[in-house]
Design a protein around this motif. Sequence first.
Motif, PDB file in Angstrom:
ATOM      1  N   MET A 160      22.448  12.552  -5.166  1.00  0.00           N
ATOM      2  CA  MET A 160      21.067  12.090  -5.231  1.00  0.00           C
ATOM      3  C   MET A 160      20.921  10.659  -4.723  1.00  0.00           C
ATOM      4  O   MET A 160      19.957  10.339  -4.028  1.00  0.00           O
ATOM      5  N   LEU A 161      21.894   9.809  -5.068  1.00  0.00           N
ATOM      6  CA  LEU A 161      21.812   8.422  -4.613  1.00  0.00           C
ATOM      7  C   LEU A 161      21.905   8.352  -3.095  1.00  0.00           C
ATOM      8  O   LEU A 161      21.186   7.585  -2.452  1.00  0.00           O
ATOM      9  N   SER A 162      22.753   9.189  -2.524  1.00  0.00           N
ATOM     10  CA  SER A 162      22.869   9.134  -1.065  1.00  0.00           C
ATOM     11  C   SER A 162      21.615   9.720  -0.411  1.00  0.00           C
ATOM     12  O   SER A 162      21.167   9.232   0.634  1.00  0.00           O
ATOM     13  N   ASP A 163      21.024  10.743  -1.049  1.00  0.00           N
ATOM     14  CA  ASP A 163      19.740  11.277  -0.556  1.00  0.00           C
ATOM     15  C   ASP A 163      18.649  10.203  -0.589  1.00  0.00           C
ATOM     16  O   ASP A 163      17.873  10.063   0.355  1.00  0.00           O
ATOM     17  N   LEU A 164      18.620   9.456  -1.712  1.00  0.00           N
ATOM     18  CA  LEU A 164      17.594   8.414  -1.856  1.00  0.00           C
ATOM     19  C   LEU A 164      17.794   7.316  -0.819  1.00  0.00           C
ATOM     20  O   LEU A 164      16.829   6.814  -0.245  1.00  0.00           O
ATOM     21  N   ASP A 165      19.068   6.951  -0.579  1.00  0.00           N
ATOM     22  CA  ASP A 165      19.360   5.936   0.452  1.00  0.00           C
ATOM     23  C   ASP A 165      18.832   6.390   1.802  1.00  0.00           C
ATOM     24  O   ASP A 165      18.210   5.626   2.534  1.00  0.00           O
ATOM     25  N   GLU A 166      19.105   7.666   2.078  1.00  0.00           N
ATOM     26  CA  GLU A 166      18.680   8.241   3.363  1.00  0.00           C
ATOM     27  C   GLU A 166      17.156   8.221   3.476  1.00  0.00           C
ATOM     28  O   GLU A 166      16.603   7.836   4.510  1.00  0.00           O
ATOM     29  N   ARG A 167      16.486   8.655   2.386  1.00  0.00           N
ATOM     30  CA  ARG A 167      15.031   8.689   2.394  1.00  0.00           C
ATOM     31  C   ARG A 167      14.463   7.291   2.610  1.00  0.00           C
ATOM     32  O   ARG A 167      13.530   7.087   3.379  1.00  0.00           O
ATOM     33  N   GLU A 168      15.075   6.334   1.913  1.00  0.00           N
ATOM     34  CA  GLU A 168      14.617   4.947   2.022  1.00  0.00           C
ATOM     35  C   GLU A 168      14.735   4.448   3.464  1.00  0.00           C
ATOM     36  O   GLU A 168      13.807   3.838   4.001  1.00  0.00           O
ATOM     37  N   LYS A 169      15.875   4.757   4.072  1.00  0.00           N
ATOM     38  CA  LYS A 169      16.099   4.314   5.455  1.00  0.00           C
ATOM     39  C   LYS A 169      15.047   4.928   6.387  1.00  0.00           C
ATOM     40  O   LYS A 169      14.476   4.243   7.236  1.00  0.00           O
ATOM     41  N   ASN A 170      14.804   6.244   6.196  1.00  0.00           N
ATOM     42  CA  ASN A 170      13.829   6.937   7.051  1.00  0.00           C
ATOM     43  C   ASN A 170      12.425   6.364   6.893  1.00  0.00           C
ATOM     44  O   ASN A 170      11.713   6.184   7.870  1.00  0.00           O
ATOM     45  N   ILE A 171      12.050   6.113   5.630  1.00  0.00           N
ATOM     46  CA  ILE A 171      10.706   5.576   5.385  1.00  0.00           C
ATOM     47  C   ILE A 171      10.569   4.190   6.020  1.00  0.00           C
ATOM     48  O   ILE A 171       9.573   3.886   6.666  1.00  0.00           O
ATOM     49  N   GLU A 172      11.616   3.368   5.849  1.00  0.00           N
ATOM     50  CA  GLU A 172      11.554   2.019   6.424  1.00  0.00           C
ATOM     51  C   GLU A 172      11.424   2.077   7.939  1.00  0.00           C
ATOM     52  O   GLU A 172      10.687   1.301   8.540  1.00  0.00           O
ATOM     53  N   LYS A 173      12.135   3.027   8.529  1.00  0.00           N
ATOM     54  CA  LYS A 173      12.074   3.174   9.986  1.00  0.00           C
ATOM     55  C   LYS A 173      10.656   3.595  10.403  1.00  0.00           C
ATOM     56  O   LYS A 173      10.077   3.033  11.334  1.00  0.00           O
ATOM     57  N   GLU A 174      10.116   4.571   9.660  1.00  0.00           N
ATOM     58  CA  GLU A 174       8.762   5.049   9.970  1.00  0.00           C
ATOM     59  C   GLU A 174       7.734   3.926   9.825  1.00  0.00           C
ATOM     60  O   GLU A 174       6.818   3.805  10.640  1.00  0.00           O
ATOM     61  N   LEU A 175       7.917   3.114   8.775  1.00  0.00           N
ATOM     62  CA  LEU A 175       6.989   2.000   8.554  1.00  0.00           C
ATOM     63  C   LEU A 175       7.077   0.978   9.683  1.00  0.00           C
ATOM     64  O   LEU A 175       6.063   0.438  10.124  1.00  0.00           O
ATOM     65  N   ASP A 176       8.298   0.731  10.147  1.00  0.00           N
ATOM     66  CA  ASP A 176       8.465  -0.189  11.279  1.00  0.00           C
ATOM     67  C   ASP A 176       7.732   0.333  12.506  1.00  0.00           C
ATOM     68  O   ASP A 176       7.055  -0.419  13.209  1.00  0.00           O
TER      69      ASP A 176
END
Length: 253
Positions: A142-158
Amino acid sequence: MNEDIRQLLVLQDRDAKANRLEAELESIDPERKKTRRESIRTQQVLEQTKQDHMQLEVRRKDLENEVESRKEQILKYSQQQLETKKNEEYQALGREIDHTRQAISEIEDRELELMEEQDVFKTKLAEAKRVAEEAKASEAVMLSDLDEREKNIEKELDELDEEREELVSKINKKTYAHYDRLLDTKGGRVIVGVDHGSCGGCHMKLQAQEIVNAKSGREMVTCTNCGRLIYYTREMIMADELDYSGHRPAEKL
Ligand SMILES: [Zn+2]
Protein backbone atom coordinates in the motif's frame (compact mmCIF):
# COMPACT_ATOMS: atom_id res chain seq x y z
CA MET A 1 -18.09 31.93 -29.35
CA ASN A 2 -15.87 34.66 -27.96
CA GLU A 3 -12.29 33.37 -27.84
CA ASP A 4 -11.77 34.54 -24.25
CA ILE A 5 -14.89 32.62 -23.19
CA ARG A 6 -13.68 29.51 -24.96
CA GLN A 7 -10.30 29.71 -23.21
CA LEU A 8 -11.92 30.52 -19.87
CA LEU A 9 -14.15 27.46 -20.11
CA VAL A 10 -11.08 25.29 -20.71
CA LEU A 11 -9.28 27.04 -17.85
CA GLN A 12 -12.24 26.50 -15.53
CA ASP A 13 -12.28 22.82 -16.43
CA ARG A 14 -8.52 22.50 -15.77
CA ASP A 15 -8.80 24.40 -12.49
CA ALA A 16 -11.56 22.04 -11.35
CA LYS A 17 -9.35 19.09 -12.27
CA ALA A 18 -6.40 20.60 -10.39
CA ASN A 19 -8.64 21.09 -7.35
CA ARG A 20 -9.71 17.47 -7.40
CA LEU A 21 -6.10 16.33 -7.75
CA GLU A 22 -4.95 18.55 -4.89
CA ALA A 23 -7.67 17.15 -2.64
CA GLU A 24 -6.56 13.65 -3.59
CA LEU A 25 -2.95 14.57 -2.91
CA GLU A 26 -3.88 15.81 0.55
CA SER A 27 -5.64 12.53 1.32
CA ILE A 28 -2.49 10.50 0.66
CA ASP A 29 -0.60 11.32 3.84
CA PRO A 30 -3.51 10.43 6.14
CA GLU A 31 -3.84 7.16 4.22
CA ARG A 32 -0.15 6.46 4.76
CA LYS A 33 -0.56 7.06 8.48
CA LYS A 34 -3.63 4.82 8.61
CA THR A 35 -1.74 2.01 6.86
CA ARG A 36 1.19 2.31 9.26
CA ARG A 37 -1.11 2.47 12.29
CA GLU A 38 -2.87 -0.72 11.22
CA SER A 39 0.43 -2.56 10.85
CA ILE A 40 1.70 -1.29 14.20
CA ARG A 41 -1.56 -2.35 15.85
CA THR A 42 -1.25 -5.96 14.66
CA GLN A 43 2.40 -5.92 15.83
CA GLN A 44 1.25 -4.80 19.27
CA VAL A 45 -1.36 -7.57 19.41
CA LEU A 46 1.39 -10.08 18.56
CA GLU A 47 3.72 -8.70 21.27
CA GLN A 48 0.92 -8.81 23.85
CA THR A 49 0.05 -12.40 22.93
CA LYS A 50 3.73 -13.39 23.22
CA GLN A 51 3.89 -11.81 26.68
CA ASP A 52 0.67 -13.49 27.81
CA HIS A 53 2.05 -16.79 26.58
CA MET A 54 5.29 -16.27 28.53
CA GLN A 55 3.32 -15.26 31.60
CA LEU A 56 1.52 -18.61 31.51
CA GLU A 57 4.85 -20.40 31.26
CA VAL A 58 6.16 -18.50 34.29
CA ARG A 59 3.06 -19.45 36.29
CA ARG A 60 3.39 -23.08 35.26
CA LYS A 61 7.07 -23.13 36.31
CA ASP A 62 6.11 -21.62 39.68
CA LEU A 63 3.60 -24.43 40.23
CA GLU A 64 6.23 -27.00 39.24
CA ASN A 65 8.64 -25.55 41.80
CA GLU A 66 5.93 -25.57 44.42
CA VAL A 67 5.28 -29.26 43.78
CA GLU A 68 9.00 -29.96 44.13
CA SER A 69 9.24 -28.13 47.46
CA ARG A 70 6.14 -29.96 48.80
CA LYS A 71 7.67 -33.28 47.79
CA GLU A 72 10.79 -32.36 49.75
CA GLN A 73 8.54 -31.48 52.67
CA ILE A 74 7.00 -34.97 52.50
CA LEU A 75 10.49 -36.51 52.55
CA LYS A 76 11.30 -34.45 55.65
CA TYR A 77 8.08 -35.56 57.38
CA SER A 78 8.85 -39.20 56.55
CA GLN A 79 12.35 -38.79 57.95
CA GLN A 80 10.91 -37.27 61.13
CA GLN A 81 8.46 -40.18 61.38
CA LEU A 82 11.38 -42.59 61.34
CA GLU A 83 13.14 -40.61 64.03
CA THR A 84 10.24 -40.13 66.46
CA LYS A 85 9.42 -42.55 69.20
CA LYS A 86 6.13 -40.89 70.11
CA ASN A 87 3.10 -42.47 68.53
CA GLU A 88 1.12 -39.21 68.68
CA GLU A 89 3.84 -37.29 66.86
CA TYR A 90 4.13 -40.11 64.31
CA GLN A 91 0.42 -39.85 63.54
CA ALA A 92 0.49 -36.03 63.38
CA LEU A 93 3.30 -36.26 60.82
CA GLY A 94 1.25 -38.82 58.89
CA ARG A 95 -1.61 -36.34 58.70
CA GLU A 96 0.78 -33.60 57.51
CA ILE A 97 1.99 -35.93 54.79
CA ASP A 98 -1.62 -36.59 53.67
CA HIS A 99 -2.39 -32.84 53.60
CA THR A 100 0.71 -32.13 51.58
CA ARG A 101 -0.11 -34.93 49.09
CA GLN A 102 -3.58 -33.43 48.74
CA ALA A 103 -2.05 -30.00 48.13
CA ILE A 104 0.30 -31.44 45.50
CA SER A 105 -2.60 -33.05 43.66
CA GLU A 106 -4.46 -29.73 43.64
CA ILE A 107 -1.41 -27.89 42.33
CA GLU A 108 -0.98 -30.50 39.60
CA ASP A 109 -4.61 -30.00 38.56
CA ARG A 110 -3.94 -26.29 38.21
CA GLU A 111 -0.82 -27.09 36.23
CA LEU A 112 -2.87 -29.17 33.79
CA GLU A 113 -5.36 -26.35 33.39
CA LEU A 114 -2.51 -23.97 32.66
CA MET A 115 -1.10 -26.32 30.05
CA GLU A 116 -4.49 -26.45 28.32
CA GLU A 117 -4.58 -22.65 28.39
CA GLN A 118 -1.09 -22.65 26.87
CA ASP A 119 -2.30 -24.86 24.03
CA VAL A 120 -5.08 -22.38 23.26
CA PHE A 121 -2.50 -19.61 23.35
CA LYS A 122 -0.26 -21.41 20.89
CA THR A 123 -3.09 -21.20 18.34
CA LYS A 124 -3.70 -17.56 19.23
CA LEU A 125 -0.01 -16.82 18.90
CA ALA A 126 0.21 -18.45 15.47
CA GLU A 127 -2.85 -16.46 14.34
CA ALA A 128 -1.44 -13.17 15.67
CA LYS A 129 1.87 -13.89 13.90
CA ARG A 130 0.06 -14.56 10.61
CA VAL A 131 -2.04 -11.38 10.90
CA ALA A 132 1.02 -9.26 11.76
CA GLU A 133 3.01 -10.66 8.83
CA GLU A 134 0.13 -10.07 6.43
CA ALA A 135 -0.32 -6.51 7.69
CA LYS A 136 3.41 -5.89 7.24
CA ALA A 137 3.28 -7.20 3.67
CA SER A 138 0.15 -5.25 2.75
CA GLU A 139 1.63 -2.14 4.38
CA ALA A 140 4.60 -2.38 2.02
CA VAL A 141 2.35 -2.81 -1.03
CA MET A 142 0.00 0.00 0.00
CA LEU A 143 2.81 2.42 0.81
CA SER A 144 4.41 1.83 -2.55
CA ASP A 145 1.02 2.27 -4.25
CA LEU A 146 0.53 5.56 -2.41
CA ASP A 147 4.03 6.73 -3.41
CA GLU A 148 3.22 5.92 -7.00
CA ARG A 149 -0.14 7.70 -6.84
CA GLU A 150 1.50 10.73 -5.27
CA LYS A 151 4.13 10.88 -7.99
CA ASN A 152 1.49 10.60 -10.73
CA ILE A 153 -0.69 13.30 -9.22
CA GLU A 154 2.28 15.65 -8.82
CA LYS A 155 3.23 15.07 -12.43
CA GLU A 156 -0.33 15.73 -13.59
CA LEU A 157 -0.47 18.90 -11.51
CA ASP A 158 2.79 20.11 -13.04
CA GLU A 159 1.36 19.50 -16.50
CA LEU A 160 -1.83 21.35 -15.56
CA ASP A 161 0.26 24.24 -14.27
CA GLU A 162 2.03 24.52 -17.60
CA GLU A 163 -1.21 24.26 -19.52
CA ARG A 164 -2.75 26.89 -17.26
CA GLU A 165 0.06 29.35 -17.86
CA GLU A 166 -0.40 28.92 -21.59
CA LEU A 167 -4.18 29.41 -21.34
CA VAL A 168 -3.90 32.47 -19.10
CA SER A 169 -1.45 34.12 -21.52
CA LYS A 170 -4.14 33.94 -24.22
CA ILE A 171 -6.93 35.49 -22.12
CA ASN A 172 -7.58 39.23 -21.81
CA LYS A 173 -5.81 40.37 -18.62
CA LYS A 174 -8.82 42.16 -17.12
CA THR A 175 -11.10 39.21 -17.83
CA TYR A 176 -8.64 36.80 -16.28
CA ALA A 177 -8.22 39.00 -13.20
CA HIS A 178 -12.01 38.96 -12.80
CA TYR A 179 -12.05 35.16 -13.11
CA ASP A 180 -9.16 34.72 -10.70
CA ARG A 181 -10.75 37.00 -8.09
CA LEU A 182 -13.97 34.98 -8.04
CA LEU A 183 -12.43 31.52 -8.33
CA ASP A 184 -12.23 30.72 -4.62
CA THR A 185 -15.57 32.22 -3.63
CA LYS A 186 -17.72 30.72 -6.39
CA GLY A 187 -16.83 27.10 -5.83
CA GLY A 188 -14.90 26.86 -9.09
CA ARG A 189 -17.87 28.02 -11.21
CA VAL A 190 -16.97 31.52 -12.37
CA ILE A 191 -17.93 31.33 -16.02
CA VAL A 192 -21.49 30.06 -16.38
CA GLY A 193 -24.05 29.72 -19.14
CA VAL A 194 -27.39 31.48 -19.49
CA ASP A 195 -29.99 29.14 -18.06
CA HIS A 196 -33.47 29.95 -19.44
CA GLY A 197 -32.80 33.66 -19.30
CA SER A 198 -31.16 33.48 -15.87
CA CYS A 199 -27.58 33.41 -14.62
CA GLY A 200 -26.45 29.76 -14.53
CA GLY A 201 -24.66 30.45 -11.23
CA CYS A 202 -27.06 32.37 -8.99
CA HIS A 203 -30.25 31.90 -11.09
CA MET A 204 -31.24 35.57 -11.04
CA LYS A 205 -33.09 36.73 -14.19
CA LEU A 206 -30.78 38.52 -16.60
CA GLN A 207 -31.74 41.72 -18.38
CA ALA A 208 -32.67 41.39 -22.05
CA GLN A 209 -29.70 43.57 -23.04
CA GLU A 210 -27.31 41.34 -21.10
CA ILE A 211 -28.62 38.29 -22.95
CA VAL A 212 -28.27 40.08 -26.26
CA ASN A 213 -24.69 41.02 -25.35
CA ALA A 214 -23.92 37.46 -24.28
CA LYS A 215 -25.41 36.10 -27.51
CA SER A 216 -23.32 38.43 -29.63
CA GLY A 217 -20.20 37.29 -27.79
CA ARG A 218 -18.53 40.60 -28.59
CA GLU A 219 -18.13 41.70 -25.00
CA MET A 220 -17.83 39.92 -21.68
CA VAL A 221 -21.08 39.98 -19.73
CA THR A 222 -21.06 39.72 -15.95
CA CYS A 223 -24.06 38.90 -13.77
CA THR A 224 -25.00 42.05 -11.86
CA ASN A 225 -26.09 39.90 -8.91
CA CYS A 226 -23.17 37.45 -8.38
CA GLY A 227 -20.50 38.88 -10.67
CA ARG A 228 -20.01 35.63 -12.61
CA LEU A 229 -19.02 35.75 -16.26
CA ILE A 230 -21.92 34.84 -18.53
CA TYR A 231 -21.78 33.10 -21.89
CA TYR A 232 -24.35 31.90 -24.39
CA THR A 233 -24.20 29.01 -26.82
CA ARG A 234 -26.38 27.69 -29.63
CA GLU A 235 -27.57 24.78 -27.39
CA MET A 236 -28.90 27.28 -24.89
CA ILE A 237 -30.76 29.15 -27.59
CA MET A 238 -32.43 25.89 -28.57
CA ALA A 239 -33.27 25.11 -24.95
CA ASP A 240 -34.81 28.55 -24.53
CA GLU A 241 -36.91 28.22 -27.68
CA LEU A 242 -38.09 24.84 -26.54
CA ASP A 243 -39.06 26.29 -23.22
CA TYR A 244 -40.94 29.31 -24.60
CA SER A 245 -42.90 27.40 -27.27
CA GLY A 246 -43.68 24.50 -24.98
CA HIS A 247 -42.85 22.04 -27.75
CA ARG A 248 -39.99 19.70 -28.35
CA PRO A 249 -37.86 20.66 -31.36
CA ALA A 250 -38.71 17.28 -32.91
CA GLU A 251 -42.45 18.11 -32.89
CA LYS A 252 -41.80 21.42 -34.55
CA LEU A 253 -40.07 19.76 -37.49
ZN1 LIG B 1 -25.38 35.39 -11.13
